[in-house]
Write a protein that holds these residues in place. Structure first.
Motif, PDB file in Angstrom:
ATOM      1  N   SER A 215      11.259   9.018 -13.101  1.00 21.65           N
ATOM      2  CA  SER A 215      11.035   8.343 -11.820  1.00 21.65           C
ATOM      3  C   SER A 215       9.616   8.591 -11.315  1.00 21.65           C
ATOM      4  CB  SER A 215      12.054   8.830 -10.783  1.00 21.65           C
ATOM      5  OG  SER A 215      13.349   8.367 -11.093  1.00 21.65           O
ATOM      6  N   VAL A 216       9.143   9.815 -11.472  1.00 21.23           N
ATOM      7  CA  VAL A 216       7.773  10.126 -11.071  1.00 21.23           C
ATOM      8  C   VAL A 216       6.785   9.317 -11.899  1.00 21.23           C
ATOM      9  CG1 VAL A 216       6.016  11.943 -11.076  1.00 21.23           C
ATOM     10  CG2 VAL A 216       8.274  12.399 -10.116  1.00 21.23           C
ATOM     11  N   ARG A 217       7.041   9.202 -13.187  1.00 21.54           N
ATOM     12  CA  ARG A 217       6.151   8.423 -14.056  1.00 21.54           C
ATOM     13  C   ARG A 217       6.098   6.971 -13.606  1.00 21.54           C
ATOM     14  NH1 ARG A 217       6.239   4.748 -17.701  1.00 21.54           N
ATOM     15  NH2 ARG A 217       8.523   4.587 -17.655  1.00 21.54           N
ATOM     16  N   VAL A 218       7.241   6.384 -13.315  1.00 20.69           N
ATOM     17  CA  VAL A 218       7.303   4.986 -12.885  1.00 20.69           C
ATOM     18  C   VAL A 218       6.511   4.785 -11.595  1.00 20.69           C
ATOM     19  CG1 VAL A 218       8.841   3.201 -11.969  1.00 20.69           C
ATOM     20  CG2 VAL A 218       9.484   4.469 -14.035  1.00 20.69           C
ATOM     21  N   SER A 219       6.705   5.683 -10.639  1.00 18.13           N
ATOM     22  CA  SER A 219       6.027   5.542  -9.352  1.00 18.13           C
ATOM     23  C   SER A 219       4.525   5.708  -9.480  1.00 18.13           C
ATOM     24  CB  SER A 219       6.586   6.569  -8.364  1.00 18.13           C
ATOM     25  OG  SER A 219       5.893   6.500  -7.132  1.00 18.13           O
ATOM     26  N   ILE A 220       4.081   6.742 -10.177  1.00 15.96           N
ATOM     27  CA  ILE A 220       2.647   7.008 -10.243  1.00 15.96           C
ATOM     28  C   ILE A 220       1.925   5.955 -11.068  1.00 15.96           C
ATOM     29  CG2 ILE A 220       2.542   8.525 -12.272  1.00 15.96           C
ATOM     30  CD1 ILE A 220       0.830   9.157  -8.884  1.00 15.96           C
ATOM     31  N   GLU A 221       2.563   5.429 -12.100  1.00 12.37           N
ATOM     32  CA  GLU A 221       1.924   4.386 -12.893  1.00 12.37           C
ATOM     33  C   GLU A 221       1.789   3.094 -12.097  1.00 12.37           C
ATOM     34  OE1 GLU A 221       3.580   3.870 -16.766  1.00 12.37           O
ATOM     35  OE2 GLU A 221       2.877   5.836 -17.466  1.00 12.37           O
ATOM     36  N   SER A 222       2.781   2.804 -11.268  1.00 13.50           N
ATOM     37  CA  SER A 222       2.688   1.637 -10.395  1.00 13.50           C
ATOM     38  C   SER A 222       1.563   1.817  -9.391  1.00 13.50           C
ATOM     39  CB  SER A 222       4.016   1.417  -9.667  1.00 13.50           C
ATOM     40  OG  SER A 222       3.914   0.376  -8.725  1.00 13.50           O
ATOM     41  N   TRP A 223       1.425   3.025  -8.865  1.00  8.16           N
ATOM     42  CA  TRP A 223       0.352   3.316  -7.906  1.00  8.16           C
ATOM     43  C   TRP A 223      -1.015   3.153  -8.560  1.00  8.16           C
ATOM     44  CZ3 TRP A 223      -2.759   8.011  -7.560  1.00  8.16           C
ATOM     45  CH2 TRP A 223      -3.518   8.092  -6.399  1.00  8.16           C
ATOM     46  N   ARG A 224      -1.149   3.672  -9.761  1.00  2.00           N
ATOM     47  CA  ARG A 224      -2.416   3.525 -10.469  1.00  2.00           C
ATOM     48  C   ARG A 224      -2.765   2.061 -10.673  1.00  2.00           C
ATOM     49  NH1 ARG A 224      -0.539   7.832 -14.817  1.00  2.00           N
ATOM     50  NH2 ARG A 224      -1.487   9.743 -14.023  1.00  2.00           N
ATOM     51  N   ALA A 225      -1.773   1.281 -11.087  1.00  2.00           N
ATOM     52  CA  ALA A 225      -2.019  -0.131 -11.371  1.00  2.00           C
ATOM     53  C   ALA A 225      -2.401  -0.907 -10.122  1.00  2.00           C
ATOM     54  CB  ALA A 225      -0.783  -0.757 -12.017  1.00  2.00           C
ATOM     55  N   ASN A 226      -1.737  -0.564  -8.994  1.00  2.00           N
ATOM     56  CA  ASN A 226      -1.979  -1.319  -7.758  1.00  2.00           C
ATOM     57  C   ASN A 226      -3.192  -0.846  -6.990  1.00  2.00           C
ATOM     58  OD1 ASN A 226       0.293  -2.931  -8.144  1.00  2.00           O
ATOM     59  ND2 ASN A 226       1.652  -1.449  -7.150  1.00  2.00           N
ATOM     60  N   GLU A 227      -3.476   0.439  -7.057  1.00  5.28           N
ATOM     61  CA  GLU A 227      -4.553   1.007  -6.250  1.00  5.28           C
ATOM     62  C   GLU A 227      -5.784   1.356  -7.077  1.00  5.28           C
ATOM     63  OE1 GLU A 227      -4.325   1.016  -3.077  1.00  5.28           O
ATOM     64  OE2 GLU A 227      -2.213   0.492  -2.952  1.00  5.28           O
ATOM     65  N   GLY A 228      -5.586   1.662  -8.371  1.00  5.13           N
ATOM     66  CA  GLY A 228      -6.702   2.072  -9.198  1.00  5.13           C
ATOM     67  C   GLY A 228      -7.329   3.357  -8.761  1.00  5.13           C
ATOM     68  N   ASN A 229      -6.500   4.252  -8.222  1.00  7.56           N
ATOM     69  CA  ASN A 229      -7.048   5.485  -7.653  1.00  7.56           C
ATOM     70  C   ASN A 229      -7.311   6.589  -8.668  1.00  7.56           C
ATOM     71  OD1 ASN A 229      -7.234   4.802  -4.905  1.00  7.56           O
ATOM     72  ND2 ASN A 229      -5.037   4.977  -4.669  1.00  7.56           N
ATOM     73  N   ILE A 230      -6.688   6.504  -9.836  1.00  6.22           N
ATOM     74  CA  ILE A 230      -6.840   7.578 -10.814  1.00  6.22           C
ATOM     75  C   ILE A 230      -7.307   7.013 -12.128  1.00  6.22           C
ATOM     76  CG2 ILE A 230      -5.645   9.386 -12.128  1.00  6.22           C
ATOM     77  CD1 ILE A 230      -3.762   9.744  -9.861  1.00  6.22           C
ATOM     78  N   ASP A 231      -8.336   7.585 -12.686  1.00  9.28           N
ATOM     79  CA  ASP A 231      -8.795   7.166 -14.013  1.00  9.28           C
ATOM     80  C   ASP A 231      -7.826   7.654 -15.055  1.00  9.28           C
ATOM     81  OD1 ASP A 231     -12.191   7.910 -13.042  1.00  9.28           O
ATOM     82  OD2 ASP A 231     -11.102   6.003 -12.973  1.00  9.28           O
TER      83      ASP A 231
END
Length: 232
Positions: A215-231
């Protein structure tokens, strides 16, 4: 000649001016004289419309909760309620990171001119009634998230309020430390602290390690894709 602004308009302008002053100069900048100058009014406007700086600080705190609620309300629920909890935490974090001075006042961590926003005890039903409506609405997003994840069988049965309060304590504590600079620059703290914290909380509240990790993986990957906050 322009029509005279209504009392509600003047109050709104003063609140916005207060938030600008906080952002630019911190709590020391929140003074009646500077507020009046920001909107082109006399110092008396603060006292006419709020009765004093204490009431204005309370209104600033309510506006902080409104903005937090607006961002939390923008989080779409998915079929993975555990992932949604981390997504809410990330929205909460972004709200505070964008205006840390406002939220320091909102949560009583900052006291402009010695004025602290009115807070309340959230630990029981009776005292929660004394909280501002705006604060209750903001907290309700976490209560709703806790209720969903418990009903899904991911967390062990428990009062949703108590679970939400634990989640809030962990998330707010993390954000407070990040904003203070304890986790480095950028989103370093998200990767190194918040992500593993989310997994630890999930397992501690009854989830399996495998399910919590996914669940954490799903959430953080979605955040990365939408926000581009983490390289990556």
């Amino acid at each position: 000649m322009s029509p005279k602004p209504s009392a509600a308009e003047v109050k709104a302008k003063l609140i916005e001016a207060a938030i600008r002053l906080l952002a630019d100069g911190g709590p020391e900048a929140l003074q009646a004289r500077k507020l009046a100058a920001e909107i082109g009014a006399s110092t008396m406007a603060v006292y006419t419309h709020f009765g004093g700086m204490g009431a204005l600080v309370d209104e600033v705190a309510r506006e902080g909760f409104r903005r937090l609620s607006a961002n939390l309300g923008g989080v779409q629920e998915t079929d993975d309620p555990a992932a949604d909890i981390l997504t809410l935490a990330l929205a909460y974090r972004q709200t505070v990171v964008e205006n840390p001075q406002l939220y320091a006042v909102t949560f009583g961590q900052s006291q402009p001119n010695g004025q602290k926003a009115a807070l309340g005890d959230m630990t029981n039903e009776e005292t929660r009634q004394n909280l501002s409506e705006e604060g209750i609405v903001a907290f309700s997003y976490l209560v709703r998230a806790a209720e969903r994840v418990i009903k899904a069988g991911r967390f062990r049965p428990a009062p949703e309020f108590a679970v939400a309060a634990q989640l809030w304590s962990a998330v707010h504590g993390y954000i407070t430390l990040e904003v203070a600079g304890y986790f480095g620059d950028g989103e370093n703290g998200v990767e190194q602290i918040l992500v593993p914290l989310a997994t630890t909380l999930g397992v501690g509240l009854g989830d399996t390690l495998e399910a919590a990790t996914e669940s954490v993986r799903v959430s953080i990957e979605s955040w990365r894709a939408n926000e581009g906050n983490i390289d990556t």
